[in-house]
Design a protein around this motif. Structure first.
Motif, short mmCIF file in Angstrom:
data_model
loop_
_atom_site.label_atom_id
_atom_site.label_comp_id
_atom_site.label_asym_id
_atom_site.label_seq_id
_atom_site.Cartn_x
_atom_site.Cartn_y
_atom_site.Cartn_z
N ALA A 105 31.66 79.43 -48.08
CA ALA A 105 32.22 79.07 -46.78
C ALA A 105 31.31 78.09 -46.05
N VAL A 106 29.99 78.28 -46.19
CA VAL A 106 29.02 77.37 -45.60
C VAL A 106 29.13 75.99 -46.23
N ARG A 107 29.18 75.95 -47.57
CA ARG A 107 29.26 74.66 -48.26
C ARG A 107 30.55 73.92 -47.91
N SER A 108 31.63 74.67 -47.72
CA SER A 108 32.89 74.05 -47.34
C SER A 108 32.76 73.35 -45.99
N LEU A 161 41.25 75.91 -40.61
CA LEU A 161 41.89 75.27 -39.46
C LEU A 161 42.45 73.88 -39.78
N THR A 162 41.96 73.24 -40.85
CA THR A 162 42.46 71.90 -41.18
C THR A 162 43.90 71.94 -41.70
N ASP A 163 44.37 73.09 -42.16
CA ASP A 163 45.78 73.20 -42.53
C ASP A 163 46.67 73.24 -41.30
N ALA A 164 46.22 73.90 -40.26
CA ALA A 164 47.01 74.01 -39.02
C ALA A 164 46.85 72.78 -38.13
N VAL A 165 45.69 72.15 -38.20
CA VAL A 165 45.39 70.97 -37.38
C VAL A 165 44.92 69.86 -38.32
N SER A 191 44.54 80.79 -44.98
CA SER A 191 45.01 79.49 -45.44
C SER A 191 43.84 78.74 -46.08
N PRO A 192 44.01 78.18 -47.29
CA PRO A 192 42.89 77.58 -48.02
C PRO A 192 42.11 76.51 -47.25
N GLY A 193 42.80 75.76 -46.39
CA GLY A 193 42.10 74.73 -45.63
C GLY A 193 41.58 75.20 -44.29
N GLY A 217 36.36 79.50 -42.66
CA GLY A 217 36.49 80.91 -42.99
C GLY A 217 37.69 81.33 -43.81
N TRP A 218 38.15 80.49 -44.75
CA TRP A 218 39.22 80.94 -45.63
C TRP A 218 38.74 82.15 -46.43
N VAL A 219 39.57 83.17 -46.50
CA VAL A 219 39.19 84.42 -47.16
C VAL A 219 38.80 84.20 -48.62
N GLY A 220 39.33 83.16 -49.25
CA GLY A 220 39.00 82.88 -50.64
C GLY A 220 37.56 82.49 -50.89
N HIS A 221 36.82 82.18 -49.82
CA HIS A 221 35.40 81.84 -49.98
C HIS A 221 34.52 83.08 -50.13
N TRP A 222 35.11 84.27 -49.92
CA TRP A 222 34.34 85.51 -49.99
C TRP A 222 34.42 86.10 -51.40
#
Length: 262
Positions: free
Chosen positions: A232-235, A199-203, A195-197, A140-145
């Motif tokens: 966001a789905v494709r990510s 949850l993967t940026d935090a974890v 954050s662009p990644g 759910g990075w906001v940049g996907h919207w």
């Protein structure tokens, strides 16, 4: 809708926190067991009718509330320290362990809605399944919207959430989610979404956890789902690089519906 009765049970997370849950059992032998991992701040009662329908088709189904939500909510959310990582690492893991332990001979399935599917990157315990059905799961990075949506979401993460936390100590459901959001969850979610990644940026280990998931996945997304746009789905689906995924992207009219949403 089906009216099969369910049985209320209490799960215990590995830190001792009690979780409200409900087991929906078929009339005869079960074809398989399934755990429904819900979306953010969505109480288990939202899924109980679907769980009863699955039970009427021969599945044993467990629904449960994350800590801070529904029947697993404390008297007050002010100062409640639960995070989304707790939801996955402790609560979702407890649900899988309980159902696997109670019915060890059953094939075990996960049914994941939104955050429920993101939990795969947060807990190895959730990988202990034989198959998965996912709905509206995304990173759910906001940049996907789209641009206009990004502006609106920026106000949510940077203005509405901090203001609500300052005024109330949590995010009230009437602010848009429908259910109250614990403060620790709200802060962590806002951090991930900006954050662009995600949850993967935090974890950082989450990326490899997603890639290691091997169970077959039947994934549904919908063209009118504002919480899970195509990017966001494709990510998310790209993150599941080791799984065999069947993706069914549907329009509401494909189902004879005016809208589906999230």
């Amino acid at each position: 809708p089906p009216t099969l009765p369910g049985t209320d049970v209490t799960l215990t997370a590995d830190d001792g926190y009690p979780l409200s849950a409900r087991l929906h059992a078929p009339d005869g032998p079960a074809r398989a067991s399934a755990v429904i991992h819900g979306a953010t701040a969505t109480p288990r009662r939202y899924y109980d009718r679907f769980a009863a329908w699955l039970a009427s088709r021969g599945y044993r189904v467990l629904t449960y509330d994350y800590r801070g939500v529904g029947g697993s909510r404390p008297a007050s959310l002010r100062g409640f320290t639960a995070t989304m990582r707790d939801w996955a690492e402790r609560d979702a893991a407890a649900a899988v362990r309980w159902l696997r332990g109670a019915h060890p001979g059953d094939p075990l399935l996960m049914v994941a809605h939104s955050f429920g599917g993101q939990s795969l990157g947060l807990s190895d315990a959730l990988h202990d399944v034989d198959g998965a059905v996912m709905v509206g799961v995304q990173l759910g990075w906001v940049g996907h919207w789209p641009a206009l949506s990004r502006a609106r979401l920026a106000l949510v993460w940077h203005v509405a959430f901090p203001l609500s936390l300052a005024l109330f100590g949590y995010v009230p459901g009437w602010a848009g989610l429908g259910e109250d959001l614990p403060p620790g969850v709200a802060r962590e979610w806002a951090s991930w979404c900006t954050s662009p990644g995600y949850l993967t940026d935090a974890v950082p280990v989450a990326a490899s956890r997603f890639a290691r998931f091997r169970a077959p996945v039947l994934y549904y997304s919908f063209t009118d789902d504002d919480f899970a746009p195509g990017r966001a789905v494709r990510s998310y689906l790209s993150a599941l690089s080791g799984a065999r995924v069947t993706h069914r992207r549907l329009r509401p009219e494909d189902l004879g519906a005016a809208e589906v949403g999230h």
